[in-house]
Design an enzyme around this catalytic site. Sequence first.
Site, PDB file in Angstrom:
ATOM      1  CB  SER A   1      -0.922  -0.086   1.210  1.00 13.11           C
ATOM      2  OG  SER A   1      -1.802   0.967   1.286  1.00 13.11           O
TER       3      SER A   1
ATOM      4  CG  ASP B   1      -6.407   0.696  -0.347  1.00  9.24           C
ATOM      5  OD1 ASP B   1      -5.510   1.556  -0.293  1.00  9.24           O
ATOM      6  OD2 ASP B   1      -6.391  -0.340   0.347  1.00  9.24           O
TER       7      ASP B   1
ATOM      8  CB  SER C   1       0.588   0.768  15.097  1.00 12.61           C
ATOM      9  OG  SER C   1       0.640   0.247  13.783  1.00 12.61           O
TER      10      SER C   1
ATOM     11  NE  ARG D   1      -0.870   4.120  13.624  1.00  8.87           N
ATOM     12  CZ  ARG D   1       0.135   4.241  12.766  1.00  8.87           C
ATOM     13  NH1 ARG D   1       0.901   5.320  12.785  1.00  8.87           N
ATOM     14  NH2 ARG D   1       0.372   3.283  11.888  1.00  8.87           N
TER      15      ARG D   1
HETATM   16  P1  NG1 Z   1      -2.451   1.132  12.286  1.00 10.12           P
HETATM   17  O1  NG1 Z   1      -0.997   1.023  12.011  1.00 10.12           O
HETATM   18  O2  NG1 Z   1      -3.081  -0.058  12.964  1.00 10.12           O
HETATM   19  O3  NG1 Z   1      -2.773   2.420  12.944  1.00 10.12           O
HETATM   20  C1  NG1 Z   1      -2.889   1.986   9.768  1.00 10.12           C
HETATM   21  C2  NG1 Z   1      -3.927   3.067   9.667  1.00 10.12           C
HETATM   22  C3  NG1 Z   1      -5.295   2.435   9.501  1.00 10.12           C
HETATM   23  C4  NG1 Z   1      -5.331   1.448   8.335  1.00 10.12           C
HETATM   24  C5  NG1 Z   1      -4.145   0.483   8.433  1.00 10.12           C
HETATM   25  C6  NG1 Z   1      -4.034  -0.445   7.247  1.00 10.12           C
HETATM   26  C7  NG1 Z   1      -4.011   5.212  10.840  1.00 10.12           C
HETATM   27  C8  NG1 Z   1      -4.008   5.917  12.142  1.00 10.12           C
HETATM   28  N1  NG1 Z   1      -3.949   3.885  10.879  1.00 10.12           N
HETATM   29  O4  NG1 Z   1      -3.201   1.172  10.885  1.00 10.12           O
HETATM   30  O5  NG1 Z   1      -6.256   3.428   9.338  1.00 10.12           O
HETATM   31  O6  NG1 Z   1      -5.343   2.132   7.114  1.00 10.12           O
HETATM   32  O7  NG1 Z   1      -2.910   1.181   8.607  1.00 10.12           O
HETATM   33  O8  NG1 Z   1      -3.369   0.108   6.169  1.00 10.12           O
HETATM   34  O9  NG1 Z   1      -4.071   5.858   9.798  1.00 10.12           O
HETATM   35 ZN    ZN Z   2      -3.643   1.257   0.338  1.00 13.92          ZN
END
Ligand code: NG1
Ligand code: ZN
EC number: 5.4.2.3
Length: 541
Positions: A65, A280, A494, A501
């Site tokens: 991604s 996406d 996270s 976070r």
């Molecule tokens: P994590 O790393 O769990 O915060 C991040 C994004 C999610 C989602 C995932 C998957 C933030 C705060 N968190 O997750 O919204 O997109 O990656 O790609 O943006």
């Molecule tokens: Zn993506």
Amino acid sequence: MTFPKVVTVAKEQYPKSVKKEIKYGTAGFRSNAAELDFVLYRMGLLATLRSQDTGAAIGVMITASHNPVADNGVKLVDPAGEMLAAAWEVHATTLVNAPDDSLDVVLQEIANKAGIDVGKKAMVIVGRDTRPSSEHLRNAAVTGVETAGGQVWDLGIITTPVIHYIVTCHNDGGKYGEPTMEGYYQKISKAFVKLRADGASNGKYEPEILFDGANGVGALAMEEFVGHIGKALNTTRYNKGDGILNHMCGADFVKTQQRWPGGVPEQAGIRCVSVDGDADRIMYSFIDASGKYLMLDGDKIATLVAGYLQELLSASGLKLKLGLVQTAYANGASTEYIQKKLGVPVSCAKTGVKHLHHEAQQYDIGVYFEANGHGTVMFSQAAKDAIRAAAQAKNSSAEKLSGVMDIINETVGDAISDMLFVETVLHARGWSAADWNNAYTDLPNRQMKVTVADRSVITTTDAERVCVTPVGLQDTINKLVSGFSKGRAFVRASGTEDIVRVYAEAPTQEETDKLAVQVACAVHDQAGGTGDRNAILSSFA
Ligand code: NG1
Ligand code: ZN
């Protein structure tokens, strides 16, 4: 033995190269691409089993991604285009962490647990992004599927939303749409063009955008769309693959830096659309007449489209329940605007699309968006039937709703489909980006990352807004927040990075940064921080 070659192929071609435990998280498995060969081989094996389990085709998408180009990853797509079922995330984790020697036994155990007849036919649909490592990883996944006795349908280089669409359409016999790339482009672009048949300009809306393809597969998808939408939307495309993937550009860069994307010449008054590395996620950027930079994120998109859907719905007279699903990261001003000004109910879900998707299913029309620009709209079967019937009967609002339904890729967040929906709403309202932005003013907000020895010590409840452990941390956060009028902050581990976070909001950026730093220090102190506390303290000095 039911899986005769599985161990030999693993040892000879894809031996387990990583010792540490890895986990199937919110975005599947993700890491440096060099560590993923064995993971992909094993996911090919697992996808075959999952296909036998469900009697349907399963998707395997190879992408990391918005992450840097050196990373890669894999996520499995379930039969109706959803994220992999939770029980199978556990199987995925077990399988990936098993030693090479016992792969056949572990597969058999999964098959037994799920009651799978492993002699059955299996079909696995494989797609990949443009990363240089993706082709090699595709080969590993294909080997996995074939070693487990499954059949592969390789879609080549495609976006994440297209694989979700094709898996869905293939499994429902074409009800949702034709299960081909051409079917996908046709469905969305025809609906888009039809909804602006009276003319592409309207009021302050001009049918012109700059497109930031993040040097990834979204750029390729956009080239296809351009051929289908013709003059309905004038696009100038940048970051088409001539630069480094996601580097200083793309949706994640725009969201986290709140800056105009690199590689796109700055132009006041024209909307710029950025997508991420697998298309996406979407972000809008805009420089207004006074030269001020505006970032229009997932919250701005969600409130725009939910407001428009609500307007069409009430004009149509249809009695359907519309709602918006956000996460704790949604800007407080967006939640207040949509609830109080527009009267649309809002639910808060845990981070991760599958949680939002699930929550959105409680509405007839469920809009869900993460602030980072990942989201879509879902329509219940009853809603679809009612809208199509009213459209047949020439109810003009229902006709519009019906068109909008075809623009939207319900199966997952889809940057380009979301973009065409936003453009449709702006066109219908005769709005410029500045008009759109003026609907409400974002509260200043700040995200920070804190490194700790073990991020699993942080557990949360209430859609991640309240921290349960370490005990006492939430009390500290409450105290810190109470030091600011109208402040808000929360912390969570996270699911995709080895960090905790921190999120904070307050009336001014200065106060917001102060609150974020204080909360980050509390996490460092009470959750086993491993980084430099002074560096946290001087973050925004
Ligand atoms: P994590 O790393 O769990 O915060 C991040 C994004 C999610 C989602 C995932 C998957 C933030 C705060 N968190 O997750 O919204 O997109 O990656 O790609 O943006
Ligand atoms: Zn993506």
